[in-house]
Design a protein around this motif. Structure first.
Motif, PDB file in Angstrom:
ATOM      1  N   ALA A 147       0.827  -1.204   0.000  1.00 54.84           N
ATOM      2  CA  ALA A 147       0.000   0.000   0.000  1.00 54.84           C
ATOM      3  C   ALA A 147       0.863   1.257   0.000  1.00 54.84           C
ATOM      4  O   ALA A 147       0.560   2.234  -0.694  1.00 54.84           O
ATOM      5  CB  ALA A 147      -0.925  -0.007   1.213  1.00 54.84           C
ATOM      6  N   VAL A 148       1.952   1.234   0.764  1.00 53.98           N
ATOM      7  CA  VAL A 148       2.859   2.391   0.803  1.00 53.98           C
ATOM      8  C   VAL A 148       3.515   2.582  -0.562  1.00 53.98           C
ATOM      9  O   VAL A 148       3.581   3.707  -1.091  1.00 53.98           O
ATOM     10  CB  VAL A 148       3.935   2.216   1.899  1.00 53.98           C
ATOM     11  N   VAL A 149       3.998   1.487  -1.159  1.00 56.84           N
ATOM     12  CA  VAL A 149       4.630   1.561  -2.478  1.00 56.84           C
ATOM     13  C   VAL A 149       3.645   2.107  -3.504  1.00 56.84           C
ATOM     14  O   VAL A 149       3.981   2.996  -4.305  1.00 56.84           O
ATOM     15  CB  VAL A 149       5.147   0.181  -2.919  1.00 56.84           C
ATOM     16  N   ALA A 150       2.417   1.591  -3.507  1.00 57.69           N
ATOM     17  CA  ALA A 150       1.417   2.026  -4.487  1.00 57.69           C
ATOM     18  C   ALA A 150       1.127   3.514  -4.352  1.00 57.69           C
ATOM     19  O   ALA A 150       0.984   4.224  -5.360  1.00 57.69           O
ATOM     20  CB  ALA A 150       0.138   1.212  -4.327  1.00 57.69           C
ATOM     21  N   ALA A 151       1.043   4.008  -3.120  1.00 56.52           N
ATOM     22  CA  ALA A 151       0.748   5.424  -2.894  1.00 56.52           C
ATOM     23  C   ALA A 151       1.892   6.307  -3.369  1.00 56.52           C
ATOM     24  O   ALA A 151       1.676   7.342  -4.012  1.00 56.52           O
ATOM     25  CB  ALA A 151       0.465   5.663  -1.418  1.00 56.52           C
ATOM     26  N   VAL A 152       3.118   5.910  -3.076  1.00 60.33           N
ATOM     27  CA  VAL A 152       4.289   6.696  -3.482  1.00 60.33           C
ATOM     28  C   VAL A 152       4.495   6.602  -4.986  1.00 60.33           C
ATOM     29  O   VAL A 152       4.790   7.593  -5.667  1.00 60.33           O
ATOM     30  CB  VAL A 152       5.554   6.210  -2.743  1.00 60.33           C
ATOM     31  N   GLU A 153       4.322   5.421  -5.533  1.00 59.04           N
ATOM     32  CA  GLU A 153       4.633   5.126  -6.923  1.00 59.04           C
ATOM     33  C   GLU A 153       3.687   5.800  -7.910  1.00 59.04           C
ATOM     34  O   GLU A 153       3.989   5.906  -9.101  1.00 59.04           O
ATOM     35  CB  GLU A 153       4.568   3.607  -7.126  1.00 59.04           C
ATOM     36  N   SER A 154       2.549   6.281  -7.436  1.00 59.86           N
ATOM     37  CA  SER A 154       1.569   6.879  -8.337  1.00 59.86           C
ATOM     38  C   SER A 154       1.652   8.401  -8.362  1.00 59.86           C
ATOM     39  O   SER A 154       0.819   9.053  -8.999  1.00 59.86           O
ATOM     40  CB  SER A 154       0.148   6.447  -7.940  1.00 59.86           C
ATOM     41  N   ASP A 155       2.638   8.979  -7.681  1.00 58.85           N
ATOM     42  CA  ASP A 155       2.789  10.433  -7.678  1.00 58.85           C
ATOM     43  C   ASP A 155       4.217  10.783  -8.103  1.00 58.85           C
ATOM     44  O   ASP A 155       5.187  10.284  -7.521  1.00 58.85           O
ATOM     45  CB  ASP A 155       2.499  10.996  -6.287  1.00 58.85           C
TER      46      ASP A 155
END
Length: 356
Positions: free
Chosen positions: A58-66
């Protein structure tokens, strides 16, 4: 068309020296230090840390999309002393190198941009840039799944940041891109206009910026080469993903260029048609990436994978040369480790987290 944009600085591959041009680019590089994170991206990351143990995925997905958040996280991780210094080429690795507290602090102090409350020099640029970056990222992920590409985590970074040089040129020249691109329609036509009018293109400028940020050579090189005529490997993958993203936006692309680039990465016309058909539906983008550590042993994973294929205990036991009772024991342990109540839930959990 007569362009008012001056010739390029030789340090960036230009044909004629122009100090004003060099100063503009240097000022743009410095301005990008303040490129903002989307407010919603920042808020989503911070919400994750209200949980006792936020999931790595979840942390990776949040960071990776910005865009800005991914850049800031990578830059910070590449400055950490140790064997990984200067070698962190994905958000997955960055999150593992940094402590959860460091990621939380980074998000907390980030400058933000809100589409409904614009101010400053960037106007709507962060949102528009993110939309194309994420579309290219999704296309690249679908291609990676089609090819079984090994460096999928790094590809998520290079595809998201592939056009970062456009941010530099947009800041350096208020007339960019409209004045420079003119009537050019396809990505190839636009890149040729940039080279003719500026002496450089956004891909080359993006590679220079990535190096200034201290990102690994593999990341900078892919950004720099993704519009090169001889692009291969990951650069060609990103080039094809960029074309697919433009196609998905309804923009003009060259069918011949798309087919040629697809062949370079090992994708034929039939596979390319399937990818183009699948792109509007994110659920068809291929297997999930395994971002959270898998709690299952190798044998338990083998058992669960076969269970997900619809095989019964006897078939699984025969294939793995185990007794049926041993298969049942493995499944009992799997349910406990995953918190699953039955085989269907166990398969679903493991599939969603990329473990099978």
């Amino acid at each position: 068309m007569t362009s008012s944009v001056p010739s390029a600085d030789p340090a960036l591959g230009g044909r004629h020296h122009n100090e004003g041009h060099g100063r503009r680019l240097t000022a743009a590089f410095e301005a990008l230090e303040a490129f903002p994170v989307l407010a919603e991206s920042r808020n989503r990351v911070l919400r994750l840390f209200t949980q006792e143990r936020p999931a790595t995925a979840a942390v990776v997905a949040a960071v990776e999309s910005d865009v800005a958040l991914a850049i800031a996280t990578l830059r910070l991780a590449n400055r950490v002393d140790g064997s990984s210094r200067g070698r962190v080429d994905s958000v997955v690795r960055a999150v593992s190198v940094l402590s959860p507290a460091a990621v939380q602090a980074l998000a907390s102090r980030a400058r933000t941009f809100d589409f409904f409350d614009r101010s400053g020099i960037w106007e709507g640029t962060p949102e528009r840039f993110r939309l194309h970056g994420v579309a290219t990222q999704r296309a690249a992920d679908r291609l990676a799944a089609e090819l079984g590409y090994e460096d999928r985590d790094r590809l998520m970074v290079t595809s998201l940041l592939h056009d970062v040089g456009k941010l530099v040129l947009s800041h350096a020249y208020p007339g960019y891109p409209r004045q420079v691109h003119g009537e050019a329609r396809t990505p190839e036509e636009r890149i040729h206009r940039e080279r003719r009018e500026l002496g450089v293109d956004h891909a080359l400028v993006g590679g220079v910026l990535a190096r200034r940020w201290g990102l690994p050579k593999a990341v900078a090189s892919t950004i720099e080469r993704h519009h090169s005529d001889d692009a291969d490997g990951e650069a060609a993958l990103v080039r094809l993903a960029d074309m697919l993203a433009h196609y998905g936006h309804g923009d003009a692309v060259s069918p011949n260029e798309m087919l040629t680039t697809a062949r370079v990465v090992g994708i034929g016309p039939a596979e390319l048609r399937a990818v183009m058909y699948d792109l509007p539906n994110p659920s068809t983008n291929g297997r999930q990436r395994a971002l959270d550590p898998c709690p299952l042993s190798t044998r338990e994973t083998e058992v669960l994978r076969r269970l997900g294929q619809g095989k019964v205990y006897k078939q699984i036991a025969h294939e793995l040369e185990l007794s049926t009772s041993t298969v049942r024991t493995h499944l009992h342990n799997i349910y406990g480790k995953l918190g699953a109540v039955d085989r269907a839930q166990a398969v679903l959990i493991a599939t969603e987290r990329g473990w099978i």
